[in-house]
Design a protein around this motif. Structure first.
Motif, PDB file in Angstrom:
ATOM      1  N   LYS A 416       0.821  -1.202   0.000  1.00 24.65           N
ATOM      2  CA  LYS A 416       0.000   0.000   0.000  1.00 24.65           C
ATOM      3  C   LYS A 416       0.859   1.257   0.000  1.00 24.65           C
ATOM      4  CE  LYS A 416      -4.121  -1.990   2.071  1.00 24.65           C
ATOM      5  NZ  LYS A 416      -3.783  -3.385   2.278  1.00 24.65           N
ATOM      6  N   ASP A 417       2.076   1.119   0.517  1.00 27.93           N
ATOM      7  CA  ASP A 417       2.894   2.337   0.548  1.00 27.93           C
ATOM      8  C   ASP A 417       3.349   2.727  -0.864  1.00 27.93           C
ATOM      9  OD1 ASP A 417       6.108   0.958   1.656  1.00 27.93           O
ATOM     10  OD2 ASP A 417       4.581   0.175   0.310  1.00 27.93           O
ATOM     11  N   GLU A 420       0.580   4.687  -2.282  1.00 34.83           N
ATOM     12  CA  GLU A 420       0.544   6.034  -1.720  1.00 34.83           C
ATOM     13  C   GLU A 420       1.479   6.955  -2.470  1.00 34.83           C
ATOM     14  OE1 GLU A 420       1.848   6.200   2.295  1.00 34.83           O
ATOM     15  OE2 GLU A 420       1.596   8.368   2.378  1.00 34.83           O
ATOM     16  N   LYS A 424       0.205  10.131  -4.710  1.00 35.71           N
ATOM     17  CA  LYS A 424       0.674  11.489  -4.441  1.00 35.71           C
ATOM     18  C   LYS A 424       1.168  12.157  -5.726  1.00 35.71           C
ATOM     19  CE  LYS A 424       3.733  12.544  -0.757  1.00 35.71           C
ATOM     20  NZ  LYS A 424       4.385  12.652   0.321  1.00 35.71           N
ATOM     21  N   PHE A 457      -1.920   8.354   6.459  1.00 39.41           N
ATOM     22  CA  PHE A 457      -1.871   8.078   5.033  1.00 39.41           C
ATOM     23  C   PHE A 457      -2.269   9.296   4.230  1.00 39.41           C
ATOM     24  CE2 PHE A 457      -1.527   4.456   2.199  1.00 39.41           C
ATOM     25  CZ  PHE A 457      -2.190   4.850   1.064  1.00 39.41           C
ATOM     26  N   THR A 458      -3.268  10.010   4.704  1.00 38.10           N
ATOM     27  CA  THR A 458      -3.859  11.047   3.865  1.00 38.10           C
ATOM     28  C   THR A 458      -3.511  12.466   4.296  1.00 38.10           C
ATOM     29  OG1 THR A 458      -5.821  10.885   5.245  1.00 38.10           O
ATOM     30  CG2 THR A 458      -5.830   9.656   3.186  1.00 38.10           C
ATOM     31  N   ARG A 698       0.619  -1.675   5.662  1.00 38.70           N
ATOM     32  CA  ARG A 698       1.222  -0.805   4.662  1.00 38.70           C
ATOM     33  C   ARG A 698       1.981  -1.581   3.606  1.00 38.70           C
ATOM     34  NH1 ARG A 698       1.427   4.341   4.602  1.00 38.70           N
ATOM     35  NH2 ARG A 698       3.524   4.474   3.779  1.00 38.70           N
TER      36      ARG A 698
END
Lengths: 733, 252
Positions: A416-417, A420, A424, A457-458, A698
């Protein structure tokens, strides 16, 4: 009157025994015997119930109960033997009817006899441990008729034959059947079971075994299952019509065993019609039938589930490794979503929303999505595509639906990282190029990610939105302020980005043209005036510019270009021709970017505002560039080279992955330190397990990387090895 | 001494020469072991170390002989001279043992405290005594426990001051030296592996764990446990050995 002496009365029993004349007993019996005969001969109407009752009563009273009872037995048996003969002699189809009729007769007779002998039944029988009359009657019937040599087998054979005929399509006399089976049940459940049910089940088993062998050779899976289902329904119906209700579960399990359990593998794997074909073709009815039938047998559902799982994994694996598919990330993800939809529908329509199937679906998806390490990037690209333009004209609820489905895929990701990081990057590009179709949709997505992964995360993503908003306010303030000059100077639109929140892309050097330096400085002064202590750096690799250009025949166009491209083009205001080297010197733009810009300005049809000599596609150091007087375009506004999110090139991909790996190291170390701080002493394997579980929301940490981090922590004296057991580590406070 | 027989006298001489002890201690030990030299050594070593009194004046003299003219330390030149006097090669591993006894902080230099303190501990105050003690010190390398201590000491001693890790070249040199004393057949492969695959400094943990590895894991690597919390470099080494067919690990 004088008082008389009271005299007590005494009643004495007879001093002599009053005996019934034995002859009287015999006579009485004869009367009764005669009555029984008459009853069996359907001549009961001439009898007097009261008289017979009295006779029986007297016999019992005078201690002749035994004679009465044994007489009854003998007489009844005698009659039954005759009856047996008549049944035996009946021909063919009349056998059952005769049996049924005689049974009816017997019951009626028994009833009457029982009434007559009620006194004996109530007094003599219990005291002498004899079988009560009614039961006696049944037992005698059983022993003399049903279990008589000639009748027993014939009865069973007849019954089974009739059932077989019905199974093969003939119509039989069901009520007669019911009477017979009821008779057996009345005689005792063991009679029903031993004399009928057990052989019935055996014969049924071999019948269905044979039928299933036949059918499996000539039917396809769907057809076979339909037939099996029909047979099951048929048997249930049969039971309700003329068998003991307790037989239902037994016969259905025979059918299930023979028709389904014995052929499970063959059915499921049947070529062209088996489970896999049903899944592929969305044959809900067939699938539903298979589910309902297979769930009745042990391991039935697990067989179906396993085949579905391996099929899913296989197709999924192919999907994620197919190079054709991977060329278009958005299409790729769409396929994943479609596949998920398909199976969700199958599970809800045909598999009864069975949770174990849902789990199998989820684990399969998780398995193959993570086989391709570009999945996180592609899913982000899909969202990017939808948030750019894909959702125009789609209603708000539908937007939610699409995003929720994407979130389902997101949940399957192990890394999941990585997602991310890409999200971004893509979001930054969207925001800065103003390409978001719907602010609400963007926000909605952030909320979903936050719900799934937590605030951390956000938080940076939200920071980006805040920056955009703040920048708008800043620009308003700037222009309202007296610092700005109206006139025909260039108009500036600045987005001020907070360094921590945005994906860092170090901007190379770039000399801005004199025409805009003025206003840029003004802005800088304005901003730093209101925000002391901050440092501003122009990100020249991320901006855009709109330039008005006039060409040879006076055509005016408005060109929308990147900042780099603007710097290049402005040079041509003071020179008609420039070589690559001159451009490089003047702008100081890094070579790879410069080459790409020049290519998009000079080598793309319809956008060639510059002319290059030689006309090759590649840019060489000595190439000369000219302002292309002869440029034409249908459009007044011409866009040259947008900054859109693209699938990363190989080197970019390596770079991103490297950055992700770097980011993971401190996270792993933090987890190790946290764990060791609380546990003090731990062995190596336990640390690895704990770290993995802490970070799994993550990404999946590599045990080798964990080991290296442990060694690094030993170096830096956060941990040490135990002196005696080298596999243990100790936390150093 | 005159009361002893010739054979016994010889033994006493030998004993004193090897252990550097006094005559009295030698006779004591030999008597206790019934005049067997080996037994006498055991007895002698297991006794709390009878420190021979050293002459501090002599020690000062010795120190001054070797000390650097500008700094209050014995540096490279001094050490060369010392080795000369001892008739020992400066690369000889016995110098490592000497440094260990002195608890020297860094190779190629001794501080005053280290030098004098070390010699005092060893009961040495002349070059002759020093020379005599050398064979004893060599023998210490054969002792498992001492070898481990010396080995682990070597890391701190050989690395640069202020560095956490040991430079690869130095490490390799040290390993070659040390494993000449305590034979480990894989040492060359290990060094080769490091140069080819790693090419970076060696951490203390890796250094000390390597000895454990050499001691416990057999040459076929059959008792090597992947889950054994070995430093990752050693894991990679095992991979390297199997990949290149140097070792055939039994498949299970």
């Amino acid at each position: 009157m004088s008082a008389q002496k009271k005299r007590t009365f005494k009643i004495e029993a007879f001093k002599h025994r009053v005996e019934l004349d034995p002859k009287y007993a015999e006579r009485t019996w004869k009367v009764l015997e005669h009555a029984i005969h008459e009853i069996y001969n359907h001549n009961a109407s001439g009898l007097s119930f009261e008289e017979l009752y009295r006779n029986a009563y007297n016999m019992v009273l005078h201690k002749y109960g035994e004679k009465l009872y044994s007489g009854l037995v003998t007489t009844m048996s005698g009659h039954l033997k005759e009856i047996a003969k008549s049944i035996e002699d009946s021909q063919g189809g009349l056998f059952l009817e005769e049996l049924d009729r005689k049974w009816g007769d017997h019951n009626k007779a028994l009833q009457m006899i029982r009434d007559i002998l009620m006194y004996m039944d109530r007094t003599f029988v219990p005291g002498n441990h004899k079988t009560p009359v009614h039961e006696l009657g049944l037992n005698l019937w059983r022993d003399n008729i049903i279990r008589s040599g000639k009748i027993q087998t014939r009865l069973l054979d007849t019954l089974l034959d009739l059932i077989h005929r019905e199974r093969t399509g003939e119509v039989i006399n069901r009520s007669l059947m019911r009477n017979i089976t009821k008779m057996l049940m009345d005689l005792g459940s063991s009679v029903y079971q031993e004399d009928f049910e057990k052989p019935f089940l055996e014969v049924s088993a071999s019948f269905y075994s044979g039928e299933s062998q036949q059918l499996i050779e000539c039917c396809d899976c769907g057809e076979y299952l339909r037939k099996a289902e029909r047979r099951l329904t048929e048997e249930t119906e049969r039971v309700s019509h003329y068998l003991d209700v307790k037989s239902e579960v037994k016969i259905t399990s025979v059918v299930e065993g023979e028709m389904i359990a014995n052929h499970m593998q063959r059915l499921v794997h049947m070529e062209n019609s088996g489970l896999v074909n049903m899944l592929v073709d969305d044959r809900y009815e067939d699938l539903s039938r298979m589910y309902n039938l297979f769930r009745r047998v042990p391991d039935g559902l697990s067989t179906v589930r396993d085949v579905m799982t391996s099929h899913l994994r296989e197709t999924g694996k192919q999907l994620v490794s197919d190079p054709e598919r991977l060329k278009d990330p958005v299409d790729f993800v769409q396929h994943l979503l479609d596949e998920k939809d398909k199976y969700d529908k199958i599970i809800s329509k045909a598999f009864n929303n069975d949770k174990s199937f849902q789990n199998a679906l989820n684990s399969s998806f998780e398995y193959f999505i993570n086989l391709n390490n570009r999945s996180p990037e592609f899913i982000s690209l899909y969202v990017d595509d939808k948030l750019r333009k894909g959702l125009k004209g789609v209603s708000e609820e539908d937007v939610e639906v699409v995003l929720d489905k994407v979130m389902m895929l997101f949940r399957y990701l192990q890394e999941k990282d990585v997602f991310e990081k890409y999200y971004k990057q893509h979001l930054a590009k969207r925001l800065l190029s103003g390409k978001t179709a719907s602010d609400d949709a963007e926000r909605s997505m952030i909320v979903k990610l936050k719900t799934e992964c937590g605030y951390q995360f956000t938080s940076k993503l939200e920071g980006m939105f805040t920056d955009m908003k703040t920048s708008v306010d800043t620009m308003q303030g700037f222009y309202a302020n007296q610092y700005s000059e109206t006139g025909d100077g260039p108009t500036l639109a600045v987005q001020v980005l907070t360094t921590g929140s945005w994906p860092t892309q170090p901007s190379g050097p770039c000399n801005l043209p004199a025409e805009i330096l003025g206003i840029c400085d003004k802005f800088r002064t304005y901003y730093l005036g209101t925000h002391t202590g901050r440092r501003l750096t122009w990100q020249t690799n991320m901006g855009t510019a709109d330039i008005k250009a006039t060409f040879g025949k006076g055509q005016k166009h408005e060109l929308n270009v990147s900042t780099y491209q603007m710097c290049i083009l402005m040079l041509f205001n003071s020179a008609d021709q420039l070589t690559y080297r001159e451009i490089e010197q003047a702008t100081e733009i890094p070579a790879p970017d410069l080459k790409r810009c020049l290519q998009s300005l000079a080598c793309v049809k319809g956008k060639n505002v510059l002319r290059k000599e030689p006309m090759s596609k590649d840019i060489a150091e000595d190439d000369a560039f000219y302002f292309n007087d002869k440029f034409t375009s249908k459009f007044i506004k011409v866009k040259i080279g947008t900054v859109a999110a693209q699938k990363e090139s190989e080197p970019e991909k390596q770079e991103t992955r490297q950055r992700v790996e770097e980011d993971r190291k401190p996270q792993i170390e933090a987890a190790i330190v946290r764990i060791m701080k609380s546990r003090r002493v731990l062995d190596h394997n336990t640390i690895v397990t704990e770290v993995t579980s802490q970070l799994q929301s993550r990404f999946l940490p590599n045990p080798v990387v964990i080991k290296k981090r442990i060694e690094s922590l030993i170096e830096r004296e956060f941990l040490e090895r135990d002196k005696t057991d080298r596999k243990l580590y100790r936390y150093l406070a | 001494m005159h009361k002893l027989g010739r054979g016994h006298r010889d033994k006493v001489q030998q004993f004193m020469a090897i252990t550097g002890s006094s005559e009295k201690a030698a006779v004591q030990a030999l008597k206790a072991s019934d005049w067997h030299l080996e037994g006498a050594f055991d007895i002698f070593y297991s006794q709390p170390h009878i420190r021979t009194v050293t002459d501090s004046r002599h020690l000062e003299e010795l120190y001054n002989r070797y000390k650097d003219p500008y700094v209050d330390m014995i540096l490279v030149d001094g050490i060369t001279l010392l080795c000369n006097d001892l008739q020992v090669d400066p690369q000889d591993i016995v110098m490592l043992v000497v440094s260990w006894h002195m608890k020297a902080a860094t190779m190629c230099e001794f501080s005053r405290q280290e030098f004098i303190g070390g010699l005092q501990y060893l009961g040495i105050d002349t070059i002759e005594k020093f020379r005599d003690k050398l064979s004893y010190m060599r023998s210490e390398l054969k002792d498992e426990q001492k070898f481990r201590e010396i080995y682990n000491f070597a890391f701190g001693w050989a690395k640069e001051k202020g560095q956490k890790s040991l430079a690869l070249d130095t490490a390799i040199g040290m390993w070659q030296l040390l494993f000449a004393e305590r034979h480990w057949p894989l040492v060359d492969h290990w060094c080769q592996f490091l140069q080819v695959r790693h090419n970076k400094a060696i951490s203390r943990d890796t250094w000390s764990q390597l000895l454990e590895f050499a001691k416990t894991v057999d040459l076929q690597l059959s008792n090597y446990d992947e889950e054994g919390a070995w430093p990752y470099l050693i894991d990679e080494f095992v991979e390297y050995l199997t990949e290149n067919g140097i070792v055939q690990r039994p498949q299970n």
